[in-house]
Write a protein that holds these residues in place. Structure first.
Motif, PDB file in Angstrom:
ATOM      1  N   GLU A 178       0.847  -1.196   0.000  1.00 38.80           N
ATOM      2  CA  GLU A 178       0.000   0.000   0.000  1.00 38.80           C
ATOM      3  C   GLU A 178       0.884   1.248   0.000  1.00 38.80           C
ATOM      4  OE1 GLU A 178      -4.082   1.436   2.156  1.00 38.80           O
ATOM      5  OE2 GLU A 178      -2.580   0.465   3.411  1.00 38.80           O
ATOM      6  N   GLY A 179       0.645   2.143  -0.940  1.00 39.95           N
ATOM      7  CA  GLY A 179       1.476   3.325  -1.083  1.00 39.95           C
ATOM      8  C   GLY A 179       2.729   3.073  -1.896  1.00 39.95           C
ATOM      9  N   GLY A 180       2.880   1.827  -2.388  1.00 38.47           N
ATOM     10  CA  GLY A 180       4.036   1.460  -3.199  1.00 38.47           C
ATOM     11  C   GLY A 180       5.134   0.846  -2.352  1.00 38.47           C
ATOM     12  N   PRO A 181       6.011   0.105  -2.983  1.00 34.20           N
ATOM     13  CA  PRO A 181       6.062  -0.244  -4.393  1.00 34.20           C
ATOM     14  C   PRO A 181       5.301  -1.532  -4.683  1.00 34.20           C
ATOM     15  CG  PRO A 181       8.016  -1.086  -3.330  1.00 34.20           C
ATOM     16  CD  PRO A 181       7.193  -0.398  -2.249  1.00 34.20           C
ATOM     17  N   VAL A 182       5.374  -1.998  -5.935  1.00 32.49           N
ATOM     18  CA  VAL A 182       4.911  -3.323  -6.327  1.00 32.49           C
ATOM     19  C   VAL A 182       6.150  -4.157  -6.649  1.00 32.49           C
ATOM     20  CG1 VAL A 182       3.575  -4.673  -7.987  1.00 32.49           C
ATOM     21  CG2 VAL A 182       2.748  -2.418  -7.261  1.00 32.49           C
ATOM     22  N   LEU A 183       6.320  -5.248  -5.930  1.00 31.04           N
ATOM     23  CA  LEU A 183       7.446  -6.149  -6.173  1.00 31.04           C
ATOM     24  C   LEU A 183       6.928  -7.378  -6.913  1.00 31.04           C
ATOM     25  CD1 LEU A 183       9.245  -6.036  -2.690  1.00 31.04           C
ATOM     26  CD2 LEU A 183       9.683  -4.618  -4.712  1.00 31.04           C
ATOM     27  N   GLU A 184       7.506  -7.655  -8.056  1.00 27.83           N
ATOM     28  CA  GLU A 184       7.078  -8.810  -8.844  1.00 27.83           C
ATOM     29  C   GLU A 184       8.177  -9.859  -8.885  1.00 27.83           C
ATOM     30  OE1 GLU A 184       4.703  -8.194 -12.477  1.00 27.83           O
ATOM     31  OE2 GLU A 184       5.095  -6.050 -12.210  1.00 27.83           O
ATOM     32  N   GLY A 185       7.755 -11.119  -8.960  1.00 25.21           N
ATOM     33  CA  GLY A 185       8.703 -12.217  -9.079  1.00 25.21           C
ATOM     34  C   GLY A 185       9.255 -12.657  -7.736  1.00 25.21           C
ATOM     35  N   GLU A 186      10.276 -13.494  -7.796  1.00 26.79           N
ATOM     36  CA  GLU A 186      10.884 -14.068  -6.591  1.00 26.79           C
ATOM     37  C   GLU A 186      11.899 -13.097  -6.000  1.00 26.79           C
ATOM     38  OE1 GLU A 186      12.463 -17.960  -7.095  1.00 26.79           O
ATOM     39  OE2 GLU A 186      10.851 -18.574  -8.424  1.00 26.79           O
ATOM     40  N   GLN A 187      11.429 -12.198  -5.173  1.00 28.47           N
ATOM     41  CA  GLN A 187      12.332 -11.266  -4.505  1.00 28.47           C
ATOM     42  C   GLN A 187      12.908 -11.926  -3.251  1.00 28.47           C
ATOM     43  OE1 GLN A 187      13.108  -8.621  -6.058  1.00 28.47           O
ATOM     44  NE2 GLN A 187      11.484  -8.666  -7.597  1.00 28.47           N
ATOM     45  N   SER A 188      13.949 -11.343  -2.727  1.00 29.67           N
ATOM     46  CA  SER A 188      14.600 -11.926  -1.554  1.00 29.67           C
ATOM     47  C   SER A 188      13.841 -11.590  -0.278  1.00 29.67           C
ATOM     48  CB  SER A 188      16.033 -11.398  -1.441  1.00 29.67           C
ATOM     49  OG  SER A 188      16.020 -10.021  -1.080  1.00 29.67           O
ATOM     50  N   GLU A 189      14.048 -12.412   0.719  1.00 25.43           N
ATOM     51  CA  GLU A 189      13.471 -12.164   2.043  1.00 25.43           C
ATOM     52  C   GLU A 189      13.923 -10.813   2.574  1.00 25.43           C
ATOM     53  OE1 GLU A 189      13.911 -14.042   6.540  1.00 25.43           O
ATOM     54  OE2 GLU A 189      14.182 -15.355   4.809  1.00 25.43           O
ATOM     55  N   GLU A 190      15.196 -10.473   2.354  1.00 29.89           N
ATOM     56  CA  GLU A 190      15.726  -9.201   2.861  1.00 29.89           C
ATOM     57  C   GLU A 190      15.058  -8.007   2.192  1.00 29.89           C
ATOM     58  OE1 GLU A 190      17.575  -8.903   5.503  1.00 29.89           O
ATOM     59  OE2 GLU A 190      17.573 -11.099   5.656  1.00 29.89           O
ATOM     60  N   LEU A 191      14.778  -8.112   0.891  1.00 32.09           N
ATOM     61  CA  LEU A 191      14.098  -7.007   0.212  1.00 32.09           C
ATOM     62  C   LEU A 191      12.686  -6.843   0.737  1.00 32.09           C
ATOM     63  CD1 LEU A 191      13.987  -4.761  -1.857  1.00 32.09           C
ATOM     64  CD2 LEU A 191      13.389  -6.460  -3.600  1.00 32.09           C
ATOM     65  N   PHE A 192      11.996  -7.956   0.964  1.00 35.66           N
ATOM     66  CA  PHE A 192      10.659  -7.872   1.543  1.00 35.66           C
ATOM     67  C   PHE A 192      10.704  -7.179   2.909  1.00 35.66           C
ATOM     68  CE2 PHE A 192       9.417 -11.772  -1.063  1.00 35.66           C
ATOM     69  CZ  PHE A 192       8.613 -11.055  -1.926  1.00 35.66           C
ATOM     70  N   LEU A 193      11.659  -7.567   3.741  1.00 37.27           N
ATOM     71  CA  LEU A 193      11.758  -6.975   5.067  1.00 37.27           C
ATOM     72  C   LEU A 193      12.087  -5.498   4.999  1.00 37.27           C
ATOM     73  CD1 LEU A 193      11.712  -7.381   8.120  1.00 37.27           C
ATOM     74  CD2 LEU A 193      14.138  -8.003   8.009  1.00 37.27           C
ATOM     75  N   THR A 194      13.031  -5.132   4.144  1.00 36.00           N
ATOM     76  CA  THR A 194      13.394  -3.729   3.986  1.00 36.00           C
ATOM     77  C   THR A 194      12.208  -2.902   3.518  1.00 36.00           C
ATOM     78  OG1 THR A 194      15.683  -4.311   3.460  1.00 36.00           O
ATOM     79  CG2 THR A 194      14.934  -2.138   2.769  1.00 36.00           C
ATOM     80  N   THR A 195      11.418  -3.453   2.601  1.00 32.15           N
ATOM     81  CA  THR A 195      10.261  -2.734   2.078  1.00 32.15           C
ATOM     82  C   THR A 195       9.196  -2.578   3.160  1.00 32.15           C
ATOM     83  OG1 THR A 195      10.732  -3.689  -0.105  1.00 32.15           O
ATOM     84  CG2 THR A 195       8.577  -2.676   0.199  1.00 32.15           C
ATOM     85  N   LEU A 196       9.013  -3.598   3.975  1.00 33.76           N
ATOM     86  CA  LEU A 196       8.061  -3.504   5.086  1.00 33.76           C
ATOM     87  C   LEU A 196       8.479  -2.408   6.079  1.00 33.76           C
ATOM     88  CD1 LEU A 196       7.420  -7.283   5.787  1.00 33.76           C
ATOM     89  CD2 LEU A 196       5.682  -5.635   5.078  1.00 33.76           C
ATOM     90  N   MET A 197       9.766  -2.222   6.260  1.00 30.81           N
ATOM     91  CA  MET A 197      10.267  -1.298   7.266  1.00 30.81           C
ATOM     92  C   MET A 197      10.314   0.167   6.788  1.00 30.81           C
ATOM     93  SD  MET A 197      13.328  -3.691   8.819  1.00 30.81           S
ATOM     94  CE  MET A 197      13.866  -2.476  10.016  1.00 30.81           C
ATOM     95  N   ARG A 198      10.054   0.397   5.514  1.00 32.26           N
ATOM     96  CA  ARG A 198      10.115   1.785   5.007  1.00 32.26           C
ATOM     97  C   ARG A 198       9.055   2.642   5.676  1.00 32.26           C
ATOM     98  NH1 ARG A 198      10.777   0.777  -1.503  1.00 32.26           N
ATOM     99  NH2 ARG A 198      12.880  -0.080  -1.413  1.00 32.26           N
TER     100      ARG A 198
END
Length: 198
Positions: A178-198
């Motif tokens: 919500e509010g961006g971004p859109v991550l497509e495909g098999e992203q890493s666990e670390e990228l998911f966590l970093t995006t959640l923490m923004r």
């Protein structure tokens, strides 16, 4: 953080990339919650092959038809796929089938607060156990294992939701924060966590 991070997760239960993406995202959300973060996960259904038969057929036969026998045999014999994510993928046992009713049962599970658990069980049933996840008795049993009460309802609502998700113009897996971004495909666990923490 008072307001939960809302994430729409687009997936299909016969999509191995969805399984790996879901697993990484789930681990990231658990780490985020352990640090007092809040996540609201909204599962969005997608059918890669809505015309697939509910009777199903071996995934190997589908791959052989689509990619040729040599490639299909190589994929089925590759035991390394998924190991790094802690997943047991038995492509040689997988029974490719229509996923409409699996998504319908998953929607019922989500409404009962068990969407994550039901998604994991459906993925494992397909990729590890070689079960037909279009079979009504199989779906009832998997739901019961997961503590989900099922009914025959929900088909019309699911059709509407499938149409809504198609308009996202993404392929599974996709993770719409919500509010961006859109991550497509098999992203890493670390990228998911970093995006959640923004």
């Amino acid at each position: 953080m008072d307001k939960p991070r809302r994430v729409e997760v687009v997936l299909d239960f016969v999509c191995v990339h969805s399984y790996r993406g879901f697993s990484r995202f789930t681990r990231a959300t658990r780490r985020f919650r352990a640090g007092s973060g809040q996540v609201e996960t909204v599962y969005c259904p997608f059918q890669l092959q809505p015309e697939a038969s509910c009777a199903g057929e071996p995934l190997f036969e589908v791959w052989k038809r689509q990619r040729g026998e040599e490639v299909a045999r190589a994929l089925v014999s590759d035991g390394s796929f998924g190991v790094a994510d802690g997943l047991e993928l038995n492509f040689g046992r997988a029974w490719f089938t229509n996923t409409f009713d699996a998504h319908r049962i998953h929607a019922q599970a989500s409404a009962q607060g068990r969407g994550e658990q039901m998604a994991e069980r459906l993925f494992r049933a397909y990729f590890t156990d070689g079960l037909n996840i279009a079979d009504p008795d199989t779906l009832t049993r998997l739901a019961s294992e997961t503590g989900v009460v099922t009914s025959e309802t929900g088909a019309a609502g699911l059709r509407a939701e499938l149409e809504r998700v198609r308009r996202f113009d993404v392929q599974p897996p996709a993770f719409r924060f919500e509010g961006g971004p859109v991550l497509e495909g098999e992203q890493s666990e670390e990228l998911f966590l970093t995006t959640l923490m923004r």
